[in-house]
Write a protein that holds these residues in place. Structure first.
Motif, mmCIF file in Angstrom:
data_model
loop_
_atom_site.group_PDB
_atom_site.id
_atom_site.type_symbol
_atom_site.label_atom_id
_atom_site.label_comp_id
_atom_site.label_asym_id
_atom_site.label_seq_id
_atom_site.Cartn_x
_atom_site.Cartn_y
_atom_site.Cartn_z
ATOM 1 N N ALA A 66 3.269 -40.781 5.264
ATOM 2 C CA ALA A 66 4.126 -40.525 5.383
ATOM 3 C C ALA A 66 4.499 -42.336 5.747
ATOM 4 C CB ALA A 66 4.460 -40.607 7.079
ATOM 5 N N ALA A 67 5.916 -42.355 5.702
ATOM 6 C CA ALA A 67 6.076 -43.903 5.537
ATOM 7 C C ALA A 67 7.229 -44.342 6.576
ATOM 8 C CB ALA A 67 6.739 -44.238 4.222
ATOM 9 N N VAL A 68 7.760 -45.403 6.549
ATOM 10 C CA VAL A 68 8.527 -45.870 7.844
ATOM 11 C C VAL A 68 8.620 -47.160 6.992
ATOM 12 C CG1 VAL A 68 7.136 -46.429 9.646
ATOM 13 C CG2 VAL A 68 9.686 -46.128 9.831
ATOM 14 N N GLU A 69 10.115 -48.096 7.366
ATOM 15 C CA GLU A 69 11.139 -48.935 7.374
ATOM 16 C C GLU A 69 10.488 -50.146 8.168
ATOM 17 O OE1 GLU A 69 15.082 -50.758 5.235
ATOM 18 O OE2 GLU A 69 15.132 -48.970 6.254
ATOM 19 N N ALA A 70 10.694 -50.747 7.854
ATOM 20 C CA ALA A 70 9.768 -52.225 8.722
ATOM 21 C C ALA A 70 11.023 -52.960 9.134
ATOM 22 C CB ALA A 70 9.156 -52.870 7.685
ATOM 23 N N SER A 71 10.935 -53.160 9.924
ATOM 24 C CA SER A 71 11.997 -54.290 10.482
ATOM 25 C C SER A 71 12.482 -55.202 10.069
ATOM 26 C CB SER A 71 11.443 -54.928 11.968
ATOM 27 O OG SER A 71 10.745 -55.372 12.319
ATOM 28 N N ASP A 72 11.387 -55.628 9.137
ATOM 29 C CA ASP A 72 11.898 -56.874 7.707
ATOM 30 C C ASP A 72 12.495 -56.443 6.760
ATOM 31 O OD1 ASP A 72 9.580 -55.861 6.946
ATOM 32 O OD2 ASP A 72 8.618 -57.905 6.877
ATOM 33 N N GLY A 73 12.654 -55.197 6.473
ATOM 34 C CA GLY A 73 13.034 -54.749 5.241
ATOM 35 C C GLY A 73 12.050 -54.085 4.602
ATOM 36 N N GLY A 74 10.591 -53.923 4.837
ATOM 37 C CA GLY A 74 9.827 -53.753 4.082
ATOM 38 C C GLY A 74 8.924 -52.535 4.513
ATOM 39 N N PHE A 75 8.047 -51.977 4.561
ATOM 40 C CA PHE A 75 7.342 -50.340 4.568
ATOM 41 C C PHE A 75 6.197 -50.178 5.372
ATOM 42 C CE2 PHE A 75 10.872 -50.497 1.681
ATOM 43 C CZ PHE A 75 12.194 -49.086 2.155
ATOM 44 N N TRP A 76 5.933 -49.486 6.043
ATOM 45 C CA TRP A 76 4.559 -49.238 6.856
ATOM 46 C C TRP A 76 4.260 -47.943 6.218
ATOM 47 C CZ3 TRP A 76 1.044 -52.666 8.673
ATOM 48 C CH2 TRP A 76 1.414 -53.592 9.156
ATOM 49 N N ALA A 77 3.153 -47.685 5.451
ATOM 50 C CA ALA A 77 2.846 -46.342 4.896
ATOM 51 C C ALA A 77 1.393 -46.056 6.140
ATOM 52 C CB ALA A 77 2.053 -46.539 3.421
ATOM 53 N N VAL A 78 1.037 -45.076 6.487
ATOM 54 C CA VAL A 78 -0.217 -44.198 6.641
ATOM 55 C C VAL A 78 -0.817 -42.815 5.743
ATOM 56 C CG1 VAL A 78 0.437 -44.816 8.294
ATOM 57 C CG2 VAL A 78 0.721 -42.459 7.836
ATOM 58 N N GLY A 79 -1.352 -42.736 5.736
ATOM 59 C CA GLY A 79 -2.600 -41.933 4.885
ATOM 60 C C GLY A 79 -3.484 -41.729 5.139
ATOM 61 N N SER A 80 -4.857 -41.525 4.100
ATOM 62 C CA SER A 80 -6.572 -41.414 3.996
ATOM 63 C C SER A 80 -7.172 -41.835 2.788
ATOM 64 C CB SER A 80 -6.682 -40.031 4.675
ATOM 65 O OG SER A 80 -6.845 -39.450 3.412
ATOM 66 N N THR A 81 -8.502 -42.471 3.294
ATOM 67 C CA THR A 81 -9.368 -42.977 2.093
ATOM 68 C C THR A 81 -10.024 -42.735 2.294
ATOM 69 O OG1 THR A 81 -10.002 -44.559 0.104
ATOM 70 C CG2 THR A 81 -9.988 -44.784 3.147
ATOM 71 N N SER A 82 -11.247 -42.665 1.164
ATOM 72 C CA SER A 82 -12.874 -41.401 1.566
ATOM 73 C C SER A 82 -13.846 -42.228 0.373
ATOM 74 C CB SER A 82 -12.887 -40.276 0.883
ATOM 75 O OG SER A 82 -12.387 -39.988 -0.274
ATOM 76 N N LYS A 83 -15.162 -43.004 1.388
ATOM 77 C CA LYS A 83 -15.929 -43.231 0.515
ATOM 78 C C LYS A 83 -16.948 -42.485 -0.432
ATOM 79 C CE LYS A 83 -17.040 -46.578 4.747
ATOM 80 N NZ LYS A 83 -18.154 -46.909 5.105
#
Length: 500
Positions: free
Chosen positions: A223-240
């Motif tokens: 998922a992603a959401v627009e940030a207050s400064d016009g950029g974007f935050w994204a969430v997800g996962s990674t693994s070792k």
């Protein structure tokens, strides 16, 4: 700013009240610690000469539903997207199949659908791309008008397997989309895409975390959401590399698609679960993320403000998995489900993540383990279930509503508003009156005790007194809640009239 006062609206209400109460045009439901749901109606869709596969369902601002599925001829191989718009009783208003023959493909695949603020529809999916001699799945977006006509469809990306799992409209009218990529070597990278309002790619990025710690390239965005400064935050996962353990991933992009910040949540507790949703905090001081067990809030710099485990913290919340996060009047609404049962759970939490209320609803015989079933709680408190029939002959849509139970005050009845639809001009404000009609027919004003929200907070806002303000042109829903009873009606915001 114009405000329509309550005394004036009482005249409108008294004129329309008899017809409104008789028609019972609002759907109401009472909450209980564990409430059984009753089937209100069930309908079949699709041609049985095809394989009909259910994929997604979403409420529409007019109180109806939109269904997304896939359709493949039993004697053929071309898979098309199948979209059905229904009214609130499940009756078909329009129905279309879609295929994009500008690509070398035999199949379009569906993943999710949503109605946008202007009444149009956005579909996230994938194209089975055969152009390279060996097929791969590439990200695909399809934009439809409110009547189901194609505005544009576009394929994106170059990864082996990256269907769109989340798409959201941006403030400039474009879209931000994410993908959970995959390849057999486990080296797929997280994918994010930004387009303009016509689907033209503005930028895309494949992320490999690989910095200071031995992480593999098996990263995914959810998922992603627009940030207050016009950029974007994204969430997800990674693994070792050395283990199969996943780590929650949080990444900040600037408006041009350049990574500004990235971090993982590496605690050895419930917070290790992958975060699948992110929204701007209701207090506008950061961002709130949801995983299967709880919430995590960060500030504008991505640093943790708090995290709250919700699942398994009380007997009511034992063995639940959380899967949806939305705004509410004083915090958030979180949807969840008890694992391996037909019990759905709705949590109302405040802006600090503290649980204010829990509603448990059970659908008898719900096929909890069937991945070919999609369920969605609707603004009126009922639940819509989309599934496939035996041998995929049809799509089946059913709506489950609340049994007749007593509210906390001990009386049965229904929550009603002073109109069954509202419209106002941008930057204007109207005030809404709520009434509770008891079983014996008496009517009690309950506006002061009613909580109001809107389905699209960017289109219209509503305060605790029921004052609704138009923010942007669009169609949304006004939702009222009183002592476990819920009512929702369409709300249209229009541009101011400008004389020629």
């Amino acid at each position: 700013m114009m405000i329509l006062r309550k005394k004036m609206k009482m005249l409108i209400f008294l004129w329309a009240a008899i017809g409104l109460w008789t028609a019972q045009s609002h759907t109401s439901s009472a909450a209980a610690p564990l409430s059984g749901l009753e089937k209100e109606w069930s309908r079949l869709y699709g041609n049985p000469t095809n394989y009909n596969e259910p994929r997604s369902i979403a409420p529409t601002a007019d109180g109806g539903l939109v269904i997304l599925g896939e359709s493949t001829p039993r004697d053929g191989y071309i898979t098309k997207l199948h979209v059905i718009k229904t009214d609130k009783e499940g009756r078909v208003e329009w129905e279309n199949e879609y295929f994009d023959d500008k690509y070398d493909t035999e199949a379009l695949h569906a993943y999710n659908i949503q109605q946008l603020e202007d009444g149009s529809y956005m579909i996230g999916g994938a194209v089975k791309d055969d152009s390279g001699g060996k097929f791969v799945y590439r990200a695909y977006l399809l934009k439809l008008t409110s009547a189901g006509q194609v505005e544009w469809g576009q394929m994106y990306g170059n990864s082996l397997d990256n269907p769109v799992n989340h798409v959201k409209r941006t403030s400039d009218g474009g879209f931000i989309a994410t993908s959970s990529t995959y390849n057999v070597s486990g080296t797929a990278r997280a994918y994010i895409l930004r387009t303009d309002q016509n689907g033209a790619k503005l930028w895309e990025h494949y992320l490999a975390y690989n910095e200071n710690v031995p992480f593999s390239d098996d990263q995914r965005y959810y998922a992603a959401v627009e940030a207050s400064d016009g950029g974007f935050w994204a969430v997800g996962s990674t693994s070792k590399f050395e283990s199969s353990k996943s780590y929650p991933l949080l990444v900040k992009y600037d408006r041009s698609g350049k990574v500004q910040f990235k971090r993982i949540k590496d605690t050895e507790d419930w917070g290790m679960q992958t975060y699948t949703h992110i929204v701007q905090a209701s207090e506008r001081d950061g961002y709130v993320m949801l995983n299967a067990s709880g919430l995590w809030k960060v500030n504008e710099s991505g640093q943790t403000l708090w995290s709250k485990k919700l699942a398994d913290t009380t007997p009511e919340l034992a063995n639940i998995v959380l899967y949806d996060l939305r705004y509410a009047s004083d915090g958030y609404l979180i949807q969840g489900k008890v694992r391996d049962t037909g019990t759905f759970v709705t949590l109302k939490v405040n802006s600090k993540g503290t649980i204010l209320d829990t509603i448990r609803q059970e659908i008898p015989g719900y096929p909890a383990s069937d991945k070919n079933t999609a369920a969605r709680q609707l603004p009126d408190g009922s639940i819509a279930v989309l599934s496939g029939t035996v041998n995929a002959e049809h799509l089946e849509l059913s709506k489950w509503g609340q049994e007749s139970t007593e509210n906390p005050g001990g009386s049965e009845g229904s929550l009603i508003l002073d109109s069954d639809e509202y419209s106002l001009t941008m930057n204007d404000t109207i005030d809404i009156n709520a009434y509770f009609k008891t079983k014996d027919g008496s009517v009690v004003p309950v506006t002061a005790e009613t909580k109001f929200t809107t389905l699209h907070p960017e289109v219209a806002s509503v305060d605790t007194l029921g004052n609704v303000t138009g923010l942007a042109p669009g169609l949304t829903q006004l939702i009222a809640e009183y002592q476990g009873y819920t009512c929702s009606v369409p709300l249209l915001i229009v541009r101011p009239y400008v004389p020629n």
